[in-house]
Design an enzyme around this catalytic site. Structure first.
Site, PDB file in Angstrom:
ATOM      1  NE  ARG A 116     -23.313  42.613  -1.583  1.00  0.00           N
ATOM      2  CZ  ARG A 116     -24.459  42.970  -0.971  1.00  0.00           C
ATOM      3  NH1 ARG A 116     -24.654  42.857   0.287  1.00  0.00           N
ATOM      4  NH2 ARG A 116     -25.334  43.842  -1.618  1.00  0.00           N
ATOM      5  CE  LYS A 138      -5.387  30.706 -10.672  1.00  0.00           C
ATOM      6  NZ  LYS A 138      -4.707  30.027 -12.012  1.00  0.00           N
ATOM      7  CD  GLU A 180      -1.574  20.424 -12.485  1.00  0.00           C
ATOM      8  OE1 GLU A 180      -0.457  21.108 -12.296  1.00  0.00           O
ATOM      9  OE2 GLU A 180      -2.246  20.588 -13.313  1.00  0.00           O
ATOM     10  CE  LYS A 218      -2.179  26.244  -6.627  1.00  0.00           C
ATOM     11  NZ  LYS A 218      -3.288  25.792  -7.293  1.00  0.00           N
ATOM     12  CD  GLU A 228      -2.587  32.522 -13.116  1.00  0.00           C
ATOM     13  OE1 GLU A 228      -2.789  32.105 -12.389  1.00  0.00           O
ATOM     14  OE2 GLU A 228      -2.642  32.809 -14.094  1.00  0.00           O
ATOM     15  NE  ARG A 232      -2.122  30.935  -8.294  1.00  0.00           N
ATOM     16  CZ  ARG A 232      -3.298  31.128  -7.320  1.00  0.00           C
ATOM     17  NH1 ARG A 232      -3.244  31.811  -6.657  1.00  0.00           N
ATOM     18  NH2 ARG A 232      -4.006  30.072  -7.407  1.00  0.00           N
ATOM     19  CG  ASN A 236       0.173  29.455 -16.089  1.00  0.00           C
ATOM     20  OD1 ASN A 236      -0.935  29.180 -15.392  1.00  0.00           O
ATOM     21  ND2 ASN A 236      -0.013  30.719 -16.413  1.00  0.00           N
ATOM     22  CG  HIS A 239      -1.378  24.161 -17.119  1.00  0.00           C
ATOM     23  ND1 HIS A 239      -0.200  23.619 -16.280  1.00  0.00           N
ATOM     24  CD2 HIS A 239      -2.231  23.765 -16.252  1.00  0.00           C
ATOM     25  CE1 HIS A 239      -0.989  22.848 -15.342  1.00  0.00           C
ATOM     26  NE2 HIS A 239      -1.949  22.984 -14.998  1.00  0.00           N
ATOM     27  CG  HIS A 243      -5.816  24.812 -20.050  1.00  0.00           C
ATOM     28  ND1 HIS A 243      -5.497  26.025 -19.316  1.00  0.00           N
ATOM     29  CD2 HIS A 243      -6.340  24.237 -19.032  1.00  0.00           C
ATOM     30  CE1 HIS A 243      -5.489  25.770 -17.874  1.00  0.00           C
ATOM     31  NE2 HIS A 243      -6.089  24.684 -17.771  1.00  0.00           N
ATOM     32  CG  HIS A 259      -6.371  19.656 -15.489  1.00  0.00           C
ATOM     33  ND1 HIS A 259      -6.312  20.776 -16.518  1.00  0.00           N
ATOM     34  CD2 HIS A 259      -5.374  19.867 -14.750  1.00  0.00           C
ATOM     35  CE1 HIS A 259      -5.480  21.675 -15.924  1.00  0.00           C
ATOM     36  NE2 HIS A 259      -4.856  21.132 -15.050  1.00  0.00           N
TER      37      HIS A 259
HETATM   38  N1  LIG Z   1      -8.921  26.060  -8.490  1.00  0.00           N
HETATM   39  C1  LIG Z   1      -7.544  25.528  -8.767  1.00  0.00           C
HETATM   40  O1  LIG Z   1      -6.298  26.170  -8.780  1.00  0.00           O
HETATM   41  C2  LIG Z   1      -7.544  24.290  -9.733  1.00  0.00           C
HETATM   42  C3  LIG Z   1      -6.353  23.720 -10.161  1.00  0.00           C
HETATM   43  C4  LIG Z   1      -6.208  22.688 -10.801  1.00  0.00           C
HETATM   44  C5  LIG Z   1      -7.336  22.128 -11.387  1.00  0.00           C
HETATM   45  N2  LIG Z   1      -8.572  22.613 -11.037  1.00  0.00           N
HETATM   46  C6  LIG Z   1     -10.060  22.058 -11.385  1.00  0.00           C
HETATM   47  O2  LIG Z   1     -10.135  20.792 -10.824  1.00  0.00           O
HETATM   48  C7  LIG Z   1     -11.337  19.923 -11.554  1.00  0.00           C
HETATM   49  C8  LIG Z   1     -10.489  18.720 -11.653  1.00  0.00           C
HETATM   50  O3  LIG Z   1     -10.422  18.044 -10.436  1.00  0.00           O
HETATM   51  P1  LIG Z   1     -10.261  16.566 -10.325  1.00  0.00           P
HETATM   52  O4  LIG Z   1      -9.230  15.955 -11.075  1.00  0.00           O
HETATM   53  O5  LIG Z   1     -10.009  16.375  -8.695  1.00  0.00           O
HETATM   54  O6  LIG Z   1     -11.512  16.064 -10.528  1.00  0.00           O
HETATM   55  P2  LIG Z   1     -13.122  15.646  -9.887  1.00  0.00           P
HETATM   56  O7  LIG Z   1     -13.313  16.516  -8.962  1.00  0.00           O
HETATM   57  O8  LIG Z   1     -13.918  15.499 -11.037  1.00  0.00           O
HETATM   58  O9  LIG Z   1     -12.688  14.246  -9.554  1.00  0.00           O
HETATM   59  C9  LIG Z   1     -12.393  13.152 -10.208  1.00  0.00           C
HETATM   60  C10 LIG Z   1     -13.341  11.957 -10.070  1.00  0.00           C
HETATM   61  O10 LIG Z   1     -12.949  11.294  -8.830  1.00  0.00           O
HETATM   62  C11 LIG Z   1     -14.191  11.101  -8.100  1.00  0.00           C
HETATM   63  N3  LIG Z   1     -13.600  11.155  -6.719  1.00  0.00           N
HETATM   64  C12 LIG Z   1     -13.280  12.265  -5.815  1.00  0.00           C
HETATM   65  N4  LIG Z   1     -12.681  11.607  -4.667  1.00  0.00           N
HETATM   66  C13 LIG Z   1     -12.712  10.385  -4.738  1.00  0.00           C
HETATM   67  C14 LIG Z   1     -12.167   9.350  -3.769  1.00  0.00           C
HETATM   68  N5  LIG Z   1     -11.505   9.767  -2.814  1.00  0.00           N
HETATM   69  N6  LIG Z   1     -12.267   8.213  -4.445  1.00  0.00           N
HETATM   70  C15 LIG Z   1     -12.933   7.717  -5.511  1.00  0.00           C
HETATM   71  N7  LIG Z   1     -13.465   8.643  -6.460  1.00  0.00           N
HETATM   72  C16 LIG Z   1     -13.387   9.850  -5.849  1.00  0.00           C
HETATM   73  C17 LIG Z   1     -15.254  12.024  -8.385  1.00  0.00           C
HETATM   74  O11 LIG Z   1     -16.515  11.889  -8.188  1.00  0.00           O
HETATM   75  C18 LIG Z   1     -14.795  12.238  -9.873  1.00  0.00           C
HETATM   76  O12 LIG Z   1     -15.586  11.126 -10.503  1.00  0.00           O
HETATM   77  C19 LIG Z   1     -10.953  20.596 -12.948  1.00  0.00           C
HETATM   78  O13 LIG Z   1     -12.393  21.362 -13.066  1.00  0.00           O
HETATM   79  C20 LIG Z   1     -10.064  21.963 -12.852  1.00  0.00           C
HETATM   80  O14 LIG Z   1     -10.211  22.910 -13.699  1.00  0.00           O
HETATM   81  C21 LIG Z   1      -8.961  23.815 -10.253  1.00  0.00           C
END
Ligand SMILES: NC(=O)c1ccc[n+]([C@@H]2O[C@H](COP(=O)([O-])OP(=O)(O)OC[C@H]3O[C@@H](n4cnc5c(N)ncnc54)[C@H](O)[C@@H]3O)[C@@H](O)[C@H]2O)c1
Length: 368
Positions: A116, A138, A180, A218, A228, A232, A236, A239, A243, A259
């Site tokens: 939990r 999130k 972003e 942010k 949201e 918030r 979007n 997006h 998306h 993304h």
């Molecule tokens: N929770 C939220 O508010 C929120 C907001 C935006 C995106 N997201 C989510 O985030 C995800 C995308 O995140 P992302 O773009 O960071 O992708 P990711 O976490 O997949 O990282 C991208 C790639 O970079 C590599 N990597 C990470 N750090 C590195 C570094 N310092 N040096 C070299 N390589 C590195 C990772 O291994 C991966 O292959 C999606 O699932 C999306 O839905 C969530």
């Protein structure tokens, strides 16, 4: 060191952010027992640097998941819950999420649900994580082909932004996060839009100040509306169409879109809608479009692809209540939420992008 309040959690930025994490962990009444969750790349590239700044984590056990979106899956959660249980993790255990948005979304979800809820800390290693994913609480995994279908709002204890991790990040991943940052400027702060637009993005020294401003935007929006229900939704922008395009690209028409790349196209379409529906001046729409087309490779659409993209927009969990409600721009730095848009208008926006993309010189393909 800079601190920003993002709803229920704090974001620490700057040279001393990781030292602050060391202090947080050592200040606990009992020594904090910790697990470090990372993916193949972040454990290889970022773990040593984390341990150099946060030596108290020297005894922490590491847990590795595969890089990429596929790790945001229930089977991975099951493996992580089991691993924590087998290693006697209890309510006093901390989960340190070292990675991009995949690791922080997944780790945040697993930490919020194990017993939990155990304490969770985000140490973002991608630009996307530093300005967006690791801020705001999130958490989610993907299910039934829908991104982020299952999850909860579960703020970490803190988010610790150390921009030194960006040294090993590739250009495509860097631009993924820049999308972003551009969005933050467009919806909230015209000066930030201009600063990001002019920044030499290949020069990592230029980034920390821009990251701090984006993270602050942010964090401020999250603080106004942690769940949201209103403001918030500003975030979007780009997006709704973005998306759907991301999901469309996953169906394999051509290369997958990251993304941020999908959001960049979404921002072109949604800036056009902002102009078409009379909210945004033409020359501002042109400036946004020109900048984004120059930064991201074109994604080629056929004249009939919009049918499937609109269908995917209808499947999106945010559009399930009926017609589409968009976040549109009324100016650079100002957005309007919940603007009704018809499927025909969205299709026109996609067609507008389709025609623009045909004219983009091919050099971008090589840069991506
Ligand atoms: N929770 C939220 O508010 C929120 C907001 C935006 C995106 N997201 C989510 O985030 C995800 C995308 O995140 P992302 O773009 O960071 O992708 P990711 O976490 O997949 O990282 C991208 C790639 O970079 C590599 N990597 C990470 N750090 C590195 C570094 N310092 N040096 C070299 N390589 C590195 C990772 O291994 C991966 O292959 C999606 O699932 C999306 O839905 C969530």
């Amino acid at each position: 060191m800079e601190e920003q309040q993002a709803g229920e959690h704090t974001v620490y930025l700057g040279e001393c952010a990781l030292s602050r994490l060391e202090t947080l962990l050592t200040d606990q009444q009992r020594p904090a027992r910790a697990f470090i969750l990372g993916d193949e790349r972040t454990l290889e590239l970022c773990l040593d640097e984390l341990l150099a700044h946060v030596p108290v984590l020297g005894n922490a056990l590491t847990i590795e998941v595969r890089s990429g979106e596929k790790s945001k899956d229930i089977t991975v959660c099951r493996a992580l819950w089991t691993h924590l249980a087998e290693h006697a993790a209890d309510r006093d255990t901390w989960l340190i999420c070292l990675g991009g948005g995949v690791v922080t979304d997944l780790g945040g979800f697993v930490a919020a649900t194990y017993m939990r809820g155990i304490r969770c800390v985000h140490v973002p290693t991608t630009l996307m994580g530093m300005v967006d994913a690791a801020i705001g609480g999130k958490t989610a995994i993907d299910m039934a082909g829908v991104k982020n279908l299952v999850g909860l709002f579960a703020p970490p204890v803190g988010t610790f932004v150390h921009t030194g991790f960006l040294r090993t990040l590739g250009k495509r991943e860097l631009l993924n996060g820049v999308a972003e940052m551009i969005k933050h400027g467009l919806v909230r702060d015209a000066a930030h839009w201009h600063a990001v637009r002019r920044a030499p993005l290949h020069d990592l020294r230029a980034l920390p100040a821009l990251i701090a401003r984006s993270a602050a935007i942010k964090a401020a929006v999250v603080t106004e509306d942690p769940r949201e229900s209103g403001p918030r939704k500003l975030l979007n922008f780009g997006h709704t169409i973005g998306h759907a395009l991301e999901a469309f690209a996953l169906e394999g028409a051509q290369r997958p879109l990251l993304h941020g790349e999908a959001v960049a196209i979404g921002m072109i379409c949604e800036s056009w809608l902002s102009w078409r529906l009379g909210h945004l001046d033409r020359e501002k729409m042109d400036a946004i479009q020109e900048h984004l087309l120059g930064l991201y490779p074109p994604f080629l659409l056929t004249p009939t692809d919009h049918h499937r993209v609109i269908e995917l927009m209808r499947n999106d969990k945010k559009n399930r209540e009926g017609g589409f409600r968009f976040t549109l721009l009324s100016d650079i730095g100002q957005a309007l939420i919940d603007i009704p848009v018809t499927a025909a208008q969205a299709a026109d926006a996609l067609d507008h992008y389709r025609l623009l993309a045909i004219d983009v010189p091919p050099r971008h393909h090589q840069e991506a």
